[in-house]
Motif scaffolding. Structure first.
Motif, PDB file in Angstrom:
ATOM      1  N   LEU A 362     -49.109  26.906  23.498  1.00 37.82           N
ATOM      2  CA  LEU A 362     -47.782  26.434  23.112  1.00 37.82           C
ATOM      3  C   LEU A 362     -47.826  24.971  22.687  1.00 37.82           C
ATOM      4  CD1 LEU A 362     -44.753  26.983  22.873  1.00 37.82           C
ATOM      5  CD2 LEU A 362     -44.541  26.481  25.318  1.00 37.82           C
ATOM      6  N   LEU A 366     -46.532  23.496  19.037  1.00 38.34           N
ATOM      7  CA  LEU A 366     -45.534  22.435  18.906  1.00 38.34           C
ATOM      8  C   LEU A 366     -46.053  21.264  18.092  1.00 38.34           C
ATOM      9  CD1 LEU A 366     -44.035  22.577  22.486  1.00 38.34           C
ATOM     10  CD2 LEU A 366     -42.776  22.906  20.362  1.00 38.34           C
ATOM     11  N   THR A 428     -41.820  28.970  27.770  1.00 45.15           N
ATOM     12  CA  THR A 428     -41.556  28.178  26.561  1.00 45.15           C
ATOM     13  C   THR A 428     -40.500  27.118  26.825  1.00 45.15           C
ATOM     14  OG1 THR A 428     -42.158  30.019  25.106  1.00 45.15           O
ATOM     15  CG2 THR A 428     -40.777  28.280  24.168  1.00 45.15           C
ATOM     16  N   THR A 429     -39.391  27.527  27.399  1.00 44.82           N
ATOM     17  CA  THR A 429     -38.309  26.570  27.640  1.00 44.82           C
ATOM     18  C   THR A 429     -38.720  25.515  28.662  1.00 44.82           C
ATOM     19  OG1 THR A 429     -35.895  26.482  27.831  1.00 44.82           O
ATOM     20  CG2 THR A 429     -37.055  27.756  29.513  1.00 44.82           C
ATOM     21  N   LEU A 432     -40.887  22.958  26.798  1.00 41.46           N
ATOM     22  CA  LEU A 432     -40.047  22.114  25.948  1.00 41.46           C
ATOM     23  C   LEU A 432     -39.345  21.044  26.778  1.00 41.46           C
ATOM     24  CD1 LEU A 432     -38.398  24.875  23.718  1.00 41.46           C
ATOM     25  CD2 LEU A 432     -40.102  23.192  22.968  1.00 41.46           C
ATOM     26  N   GLU A 472     -34.812  21.601  25.173  1.00 38.42           N
ATOM     27  CA  GLU A 472     -35.031  23.044  25.288  1.00 38.42           C
ATOM     28  C   GLU A 472     -34.309  23.800  24.169  1.00 38.42           C
ATOM     29  OE1 GLU A 472     -34.374  24.803  29.139  1.00 38.42           O
ATOM     30  OE2 GLU A 472     -34.737  22.900  30.152  1.00 38.42           O
ATOM     31  N   GLY A 475     -35.877  24.830  20.749  1.00 43.05           N
ATOM     32  CA  GLY A 475     -36.781  25.969  20.590  1.00 43.05           C
ATOM     33  C   GLY A 475     -36.236  27.036  19.661  1.00 43.05           C
ATOM     34  N   LYS A 476     -34.929  27.211  19.662  1.00 44.56           N
ATOM     35  CA  LYS A 476     -34.319  28.227  18.800  1.00 44.56           C
ATOM     36  C   LYS A 476     -34.497  27.858  17.340  1.00 44.56           C
ATOM     37  CE  LYS A 476     -30.181  31.107  18.466  1.00 44.56           C
ATOM     38  NZ  LYS A 476     -28.827  31.381  19.014  1.00 44.56           N
ATOM     39  N   LEU A 480     -39.107  29.558  18.283  1.00 38.90           N
ATOM     40  CA  LEU A 480     -39.851  29.853  19.503  1.00 38.90           C
ATOM     41  C   LEU A 480     -39.140  30.854  20.402  1.00 38.90           C
ATOM     42  CD1 LEU A 480     -41.088  26.256  20.400  1.00 38.90           C
ATOM     43  CD2 LEU A 480     -42.315  28.052  19.187  1.00 38.90           C
ATOM     44  N   GLN A 486     -38.479  35.390  25.641  1.00 41.16           N
ATOM     45  CA  GLN A 486     -38.494  33.933  25.749  1.00 41.16           C
ATOM     46  C   GLN A 486     -37.086  33.347  25.603  1.00 41.16           C
ATOM     47  OE1 GLN A 486     -41.145  31.996  26.731  1.00 41.16           O
ATOM     48  NE2 GLN A 486     -41.994  34.033  27.084  1.00 41.16           N
ATOM     49  N   TYR A 487     -36.245  34.012  24.778  1.00 42.40           N
ATOM     50  CA  TYR A 487     -34.864  33.536  24.665  1.00 42.40           C
ATOM     51  C   TYR A 487     -34.113  33.792  25.964  1.00 42.40           C
ATOM     52  CZ  TYR A 487     -30.315  32.431  22.657  1.00 42.40           C
ATOM     53  OH  TYR A 487     -29.091  31.852  22.412  1.00 42.40           O
ATOM     54  N   HIS A 490     -34.937  30.991  28.203  1.00 42.51           N
ATOM     55  CA  HIS A 490     -34.149  29.794  27.881  1.00 42.51           C
ATOM     56  C   HIS A 490     -32.733  29.907  28.438  1.00 42.51           C
ATOM     57  CE1 HIS A 490     -32.145  26.615  25.762  1.00 42.51           C
ATOM     58  NE2 HIS A 490     -31.412  27.466  25.086  1.00 42.51           N
TER      59      HIS A 490
END
Length: 602
Positions: A362, A366, A428-429, A432, A472, A475-476, A480, A486-487, A490
Motif C-alpha cells: 500500500l 500511495l 487501507t484506511t 491513510l 482517510e 482514499g475514495k 483505494l 476496504q470501503y 473506511h
C-alpha cells in the motif's frame, strides 16, 4: 483502532481551554506585566517562545523525546512532584504577562500566528492548574515505567546507537525510582481525596507492571540495551556500560519496580473508584470540560458533541444500507459490522510478515498517487514496524514523528497480537490515517517548516487527529476504496470516530457505565474484545478521542466552502498546502486562514 502518541502538547498535562473565561481570568488576575526590552517585537516574541518551549521540555523531557526533540534524552523530569508543578505554573503566568506586553500589531502574519497560538496555550495551561492531573500518574494507556521500557529495544523515540545515547538512557532510567516513589505518594494522596483511576482500567494495567519485575538484572527489560551492544563500541566502553547498567538495574530499578507492583496490587487497585467517568471525581465536570476544550480546540459542550456523534452514527449506517449487499449481507444496517467481523475471509493472515507485506504494498501504491494531491511533501521517510511486545496487549496502531535532526524516520507501528485475528478490511484506511497522507505528511512536515520549537514539537489534538481522519477520506478519490471490503473498513473506522463522540461524552458527562459503553460499541461496531480496550482507553484519557471527528468535520467543511466559492479555480493540492503549510493551529485559526486564502484566490 488508531491513535497518535503525540496527543497532548506541549506536554502531557497541557490542556488548552480555547480562550475560556477561566483561562483569561487567570491571566488577567496575575501580577502586572514586566517591561519588555527595546528589542523589536519579532525578536521579543521568538525569544519568549523559545524560553517557553525549553521550560516545558525540561518539565516533561520524555514528551519532548516522543515529539522528536532528543536534546533532553538524559533527563526524566519529575513533573508530578507538587512543588515542581507549582513552580511550572508560576512560570506560565510570567510568560503570559510577557507575551501580553508584546505589541501584536507590530508583528507580520507568520509571527501573529505564533503569537496567537502561544497565547492560546498559555491561557489554557494556567486555567488547568486547578485540576490535579498529577494525582493520576499511571494508567493502562501510559506511564513513565512502561514508556521507558519500550525505549529499551532501541526502536522507540529514544535512540540507542552510540555510547552517548547509551549513557543518556542509563541516566534516564536511573532517575525512574524517584519518579516511582513520587507516583506512589501522589496516588496515596489521591486515594484520600477521592481522585483515583477507575478500578477497571487499573486491573487491566496491573499485568504491565508485574511484567517489569524480574528475578535478575539480566532478565530485566531495562537491561536490554546491553544485550544489543553495537560491535563498534570499544571493549572498555562495553565493560563500563555493562557494569553500570547492571548496577543501576539491580540496586535501584528492581526494588522500585517491585514496590510499585506491590503497591498497585495490594493498595491502589482495591482503593480505586468503581465509577466510570471523570465526572464522578471532585470538580470532575469542569475537569472534563477542560479536556474537551483541549481535544477539540472549540467551546463545544459535551452534550453538543454527544448529539453530533449520534447524528453521524445515523448517517454512516445509511451508507451501510447501500454497501451491505455488495458484500453479500442482506440484514439491517446496524448489523453489518457484526456480520463482517464474523466472516473468516476477512482474516486471511497467518504471520506478522503477511500483515506487514500488505502495508508495504500500500505504501508503494500511495507513492504513485499522492503527488497528484499534494505539492507540499515531507522530506523524511516513513518506516513500517511492529509494536514492541511489552505494549502490544493494550496498544493501538499508531505513528511516531521523525527526529528533528533527521536521524530517525517517521514510523507507522502496527499492533499484531494474533495475525489470525488481524482484520484486513480496515488496513487501507488505517494506513491513510497513521501513515501517508495522514500523520506522516503533517507531523514530519512540522519538523521542516522552520517553526519555533513550541510549535514544531507541539500541537493540538483536533488538528493532528482531524487531519489524519480527513486524510482517510482521500482514499475514495484515489480509487483505494473501489473494493467494497476496504470501503467498509473506511466507513467502519468513521463509525468508530462517531461512536467515540457518543461514548466518551456518555461516560464522562452523562453518567454512562463502562458496561454501557462496551455494549454500545459491540452493538454499533461489531467489536468484541476491542470494545473493552477502546472503552478503557477513553476512561484513561477523557476527551482525547473527541478531536478526531470534530477536526475532520471542520476540514471537510472548509474544503466544501472553498470548492463552492472558487469553482474551477479550486486546486486540491493548493488547499492541502494551505491547511498544512503553517503546521498545527487551533481550528478557529485554521478557518480564518482558509477564508483569507479563498478571498485571495477570488
Amino acid at each position: 483502532m488508531t491513535y497518535c502518541r503525540n496527543i497532548l502538547a506541549p506536554f502531557a498535562a497541557a490542556i488548552a481551554l480555547a480562550f475560556s473565561p477561566a483561562g483569561m481570568a487567570a491571566v488577567d488576575n496575575a501580577a502586572p506585566a514586566p517591561q519588555v526590552s527595546a528589542a523589536p517585537a519579532h525578536k521579543a516574541l521568538l525569544t519568549l517562545a523559545d524560553q517557553y518551549y525549553d521550560a516545558t521540555a525540561r518539565f516533561e523531557p520524555v514528551s519532548a523525546t516522543e515529539n522528536g526533540d532528543n536534546r533532553f534524552d538524559d533527563q526524566l523530569g519529575l513533573s508530578i512532584a507538587p512543588a515542581k508543578r507549582a513552580a511550572q505554573f508560576k512560570l506560565y503566568r510570567q510568560y503570559a504577562q510577557r507575551l501580553q506586553a508584546i505589541k501584536r500589531e507590530q508583528l507580520d502574519d507568520k509571527d501573529r500566528i505564533n503569537y496567537d497560538i502561544l497565547q492560546y496555550e498559555l491561557h489554557g495551561l494556567i486555567a488547568m492548574e486547578r485540576f490535579p492531573e498529577h494525582l493520576l500518574p499511571i494508567s493502562q494507556m501510559d506511564s513513565m515505567p512502561v514508556t521507558l521500557a519500550n525505549y529499551a529495544g532501541g526502536e522507540g523515540s529514544q535512540p540507542l546507537g552510540t555510547v552517548k545515547e547509551y549513557e543518556a538512557y542509563l541516566s534516564r532510567i536511573s532517575q525512574l525510582p524517584a519518579w516511582i516513589d513520587q507516583a506512589i505518594a501522589n496516588m496515596r494522596v489521591g486515594m484520600k481525596k477521592g481522585v483515583t483511576q477507575p478500578q477497571a482500567i487499573m486491573i487491566s494495567a496491573l499485568p504491565q507492571f508485574k511484567h517489569l519485575v524480574s528475578a535478575t538484572p539480566e532478565a530485566n527489560i531495562y537491561y536490554t540495551p546491553i544485550t544489543k551492544l553495537p560491535a563498534a563500541f570499544s571493549d572498555a566502553d562495553k565493560q563500563r556500560l555493562s557494569a553500570a547498567y547492571r548496577k543501576t538495574v539491580n540496586d535501584k530499578l528492581m526494588p522500585a519496580l517491585a514496590r510499585l507492583a506491590t503497591f498497585l496490587e495490594k493498595e491502589y487497585v482495591p482503593a480505586c473508584r468503581t465509577t466510570t467517568g471523570l465526572g464522578a471525581v471532585p470538580d470532575g465536570a469542569a475537569w472534563y470540560q477542560a479536556r474537551v476544550a483541549n481535544a477539540t480546540t472549540t467551546t463545544l459542550k459535551p452534550e453538543e458533541i454527544h448529539a453530533i456523534g449520534l447524528k453521524e452514527v445515523v448517517r454512516i449506517q445509511s451508507q451501510f444500507d447501500v454497501l451491505g449487499p455488495k458484500l453479500g449481507y442482506t440484514g439491517p444496517a446496524a448489523g453489518l459490522p457484526v456480520w463482517v467481523a464474523a466472516q473468516a475471509k476477512f482474516y486471511p493472515f497467518k504471520t506478522e510478515d503477511e500483515v506487514q507485506a500488505v502495508y508495504h504494498k500500500l505504501n508503494d501504491v500511495l507513492d504513485t498517487k499522492l503527488p497528484q494531491m499534494f505539492t507540499l511533501l515531507p522530506k523524511a521517510r516513513l518506516d513500517l514496524r511492529l509494536e514492541p511486545e511489552l505494549s502490544r496487549a493494550t496498544a493501538s496502531d499508531h505513528y511516531t514523528s521523525p527526529a528533528a535532526d533527521g536521524s530517525r524516520p517517521g514510523v507507522f507501528w502496527s499492533v499484531v497480537n494474533d495475525p489470525s485475528k488481524y482484520g484486513s478490511t480496515g488496513m487501507t484506511t488505517l494506513f491513510l490515517h497513521e501513515g501517508k497522507p495522514g500523520h506522516h505528511f503533517h507531523l514530519a512536515l512540522m519538523q521542516e517548516l522552520g517553526l519555533p520549537n513550541f510549535r514544531k514539537f507541539g500541537g493540538n489534538n483536533a488538528f493532528i487527529e482531524g487531519w489524519a481522519l480527513y486524510a482517510e477520506t482521500l482514499g475514495k478519490e484515489m480509487g483505494l476504496f473501489d473494493d467494497p471490503a476496504q470501503y467498509f473498513g473506511h466507513l467502519n473506522d468513521e463509525m468508530l470516530r462517531a461512536v467515540r463522540l457518543v461514548v466518551d461524552t456518555g461516560m464522562h458527562a452523562k453518567g454512562w457505565t463502562r458496561e454501557q459503553s462496551i455494549q454500545y460499541m459491540k452493538d454499533t461496531l461489531g467489536y468484541d474484545n476491542a470494545a473493552k480496550t477502546e472503552t478503557e482507553r477513553y476512561m484513561a484519557w477523557p476527551g482525547q478521542a473527541l478531536g478526531y471527528k470534530v477536526g475532520s468535520l471542520k476540514i471537510q467543511e472548509l474544503r466544501a466552502r472553498a470548492q463552492q466559492a472558487l469553482g474551477d479555480k479550486f486546486s486540491l493540492p493548493a488547499f492541502h498546502a494551505v491547511v498544512l503549510g503553517d503546521g498545527t493551529v487551533p481550528l478557529a485559526l485554521l478557518e480564518a486562514k482558509v477564508d483569507r486564502w479563498i478571498a485571495a484566490q477570488k
